[in-house]
Design a protein around this motif. Structure first.
Motif, short mmCIF file in Angstrom:
data_model
loop_
_atom_site.label_atom_id
_atom_site.label_comp_id
_atom_site.label_asym_id
_atom_site.label_seq_id
_atom_site.Cartn_x
_atom_site.Cartn_y
_atom_site.Cartn_z
N VAL A 116 7.87 0.83 12.73
CA VAL A 116 7.08 -0.14 11.96
C VAL A 116 7.70 -0.34 10.58
O VAL A 116 7.78 -1.47 10.07
CB VAL A 116 5.62 0.32 11.83
CG1 VAL A 116 4.85 -0.58 10.87
CG2 VAL A 116 4.95 0.34 13.19
N GLY A 117 8.18 0.74 9.97
CA GLY A 117 8.79 0.65 8.66
C GLY A 117 10.02 -0.24 8.65
O GLY A 117 10.23 -1.04 7.72
N VAL A 118 10.83 -0.13 9.68
CA VAL A 118 12.02 -0.96 9.80
C VAL A 118 11.63 -2.42 10.03
O VAL A 118 12.17 -3.35 9.43
CB VAL A 118 12.93 -0.46 10.94
CG1 VAL A 118 14.05 -1.46 11.22
CG2 VAL A 118 13.50 0.90 10.62
N ARG A 119 10.66 -2.62 10.93
CA ARG A 119 10.23 -3.98 11.25
C ARG A 119 9.66 -4.71 10.03
O ARG A 119 9.84 -5.91 9.87
CB ARG A 119 9.18 -3.94 12.37
CG ARG A 119 8.78 -5.33 12.88
CD ARG A 119 8.00 -5.26 14.17
NE ARG A 119 6.70 -4.65 14.02
CZ ARG A 119 6.32 -3.52 14.59
NH1 ARG A 119 7.17 -2.86 15.38
NH2 ARG A 119 5.11 -3.02 14.40
N LEU A 120 8.97 -3.95 9.15
CA LEU A 120 8.38 -4.57 7.97
C LEU A 120 9.33 -4.64 6.78
O LEU A 120 9.00 -5.15 5.72
CB LEU A 120 7.13 -3.77 7.55
CG LEU A 120 5.96 -3.83 8.54
CD1 LEU A 120 4.88 -2.85 8.12
CD2 LEU A 120 5.39 -5.23 8.62
N THR B 210 0.79 -1.22 0.00
CA THR B 210 0.00 0.00 0.00
C THR B 210 0.83 1.28 0.00
O THR B 210 0.35 2.31 -0.44
CB THR B 210 -0.94 0.03 1.22
OG1 THR B 210 -0.17 -0.02 2.42
CG2 THR B 210 -1.88 -1.15 1.20
N LEU B 211 2.05 1.25 0.50
CA LEU B 211 2.88 2.46 0.48
C LEU B 211 3.39 2.73 -0.93
O LEU B 211 3.91 1.83 -1.60
CB LEU B 211 4.07 2.32 1.43
CG LEU B 211 3.82 2.46 2.92
CD1 LEU B 211 5.14 2.47 3.68
CD2 LEU B 211 3.03 3.69 3.27
N GLU C 82 11.80 7.03 4.70
CA GLU C 82 13.25 6.92 4.86
C GLU C 82 13.84 8.21 5.43
O GLU C 82 14.73 8.19 6.29
CB GLU C 82 13.90 6.60 3.52
CG GLU C 82 13.65 5.17 3.04
CD GLU C 82 14.18 4.93 1.64
OE1 GLU C 82 14.41 5.93 0.91
OE2 GLU C 82 14.37 3.77 1.27
N MET C 83 13.34 9.35 4.96
CA MET C 83 13.83 10.64 5.44
C MET C 83 13.41 10.90 6.88
O MET C 83 14.14 11.51 7.66
CB MET C 83 13.35 11.75 4.51
CG MET C 83 13.97 11.67 3.13
SD MET C 83 13.42 12.98 2.02
CE MET C 83 14.23 12.45 0.51
N LEU D 86 10.50 -2.05 5.15
CA LEU D 86 10.25 -0.98 4.18
C LEU D 86 11.47 -0.08 4.05
O LEU D 86 11.76 0.43 2.96
CB LEU D 86 9.05 -0.15 4.62
CG LEU D 86 7.69 -0.86 4.63
CD1 LEU D 86 6.64 0.04 5.25
CD2 LEU D 86 7.28 -1.25 3.23
N ILE D 87 12.16 0.16 5.16
CA ILE D 87 13.33 1.03 5.17
C ILE D 87 14.42 0.40 6.02
O ILE D 87 14.16 -0.52 6.81
CB ILE D 87 13.00 2.44 5.71
CG1 ILE D 87 12.48 2.34 7.16
CG2 ILE D 87 12.01 3.15 4.82
CD1 ILE D 87 12.29 3.70 7.82
#
Length: 211
Positions: free
Chosen positions: A202-206, A148-149, A158-159, A208-209
């Protein structure tokens, strides 16, 4: 008295909705109308509405969500009730993130529209069962936030992970700060978080970043 502005691309629909609101309930008064959100932006300061009744046809353009967000940043007490011809044509997550507080289908009755306007003016959220059913279906078929992102949202995430503020992100991506806020709001909604730190975690865990 609840002050209402009617926004509709079709002149016929605009006149019809204004007539419904103006004659159906003593709590409501129509203070103006507009053909689109750009026209509304130019007139909103003079009209001072409490609620906007919005009908933009059967296929709202993606840019509508950013425009709505910008309007609400300037008029934070303004509420929007949107009428959509077909539930499948609307991005519900984007609509809610941009500040829409009520969504009704095109076949809604006069009483449903009136009740919806009064409800959101009182701080409530109005969603027709058709949209609730669609939202539940989308939640069931969704896999992970990676799907979805958007690429731009991942860039912004990321920023955020690098500790950059809105102004720095806007400068680096060559977009406006308002657009940055729109992307961050969308990221929060999609990742079900309420802060930058949570979003990055959450982004790191998934995956994504990476930090």
């Amino acid at each position: 008295m609840i002050r209402v502005v009617v926004v509709a691309t079709s002149p016929v629909v605009r006149v019809g909705l204004a007539a419904v609101v103006g004659s159906a309930n003593s709590q409501l008064t129509v203070v103006g109308s507009a053909a689109d959100l750009d026209s509304l932006t130019r007139e909103i300061g003079e009209l001072q509405p409490d609620v906007v009744l919005l009908d933009l046809g059967s296929n709202p353009q993606p840019s509508i969500w950013e425009k709505l967000l910008l309007i609400q940043e300037e008029q934070d007490s303004l509420e929007f009730l949107m009428i959509v011809e077909e539930p499948e044509t609307i991005d519900l997550e984007a609509a809610i993130s941009s500040g829409i507080r009520g969504i009704l289908p095109g076949e809604s009755t006069e009483s449903e529209i009136i009740a919806g306007l009064i409800a959101i003016a009182q701080g409530l959220i109005v969603l027709h069962p058709d949209f609730l059913d669609l939202l539940s279906f989308r939640e069931k078929v969704a896999t992970t936030p990676v799907i979805t992102l958007t690429p731009r949202e991942i860039e912004v995430l990321e920023m955020l992970g690098s500790g950059l503020g809105n102004k720095a992100i806007a400068k680096q991506l060559q977009i406006s700060e308002h657009t940055v806020k729109f992307h961050i709001s969308s990221i929060f909604q999609k990742l079900a978080v309420s802060s930058r730190t949570e979003a990055v975690t959450v982004g790191v865990r998934l995956g994504l970043i990476m930090l």
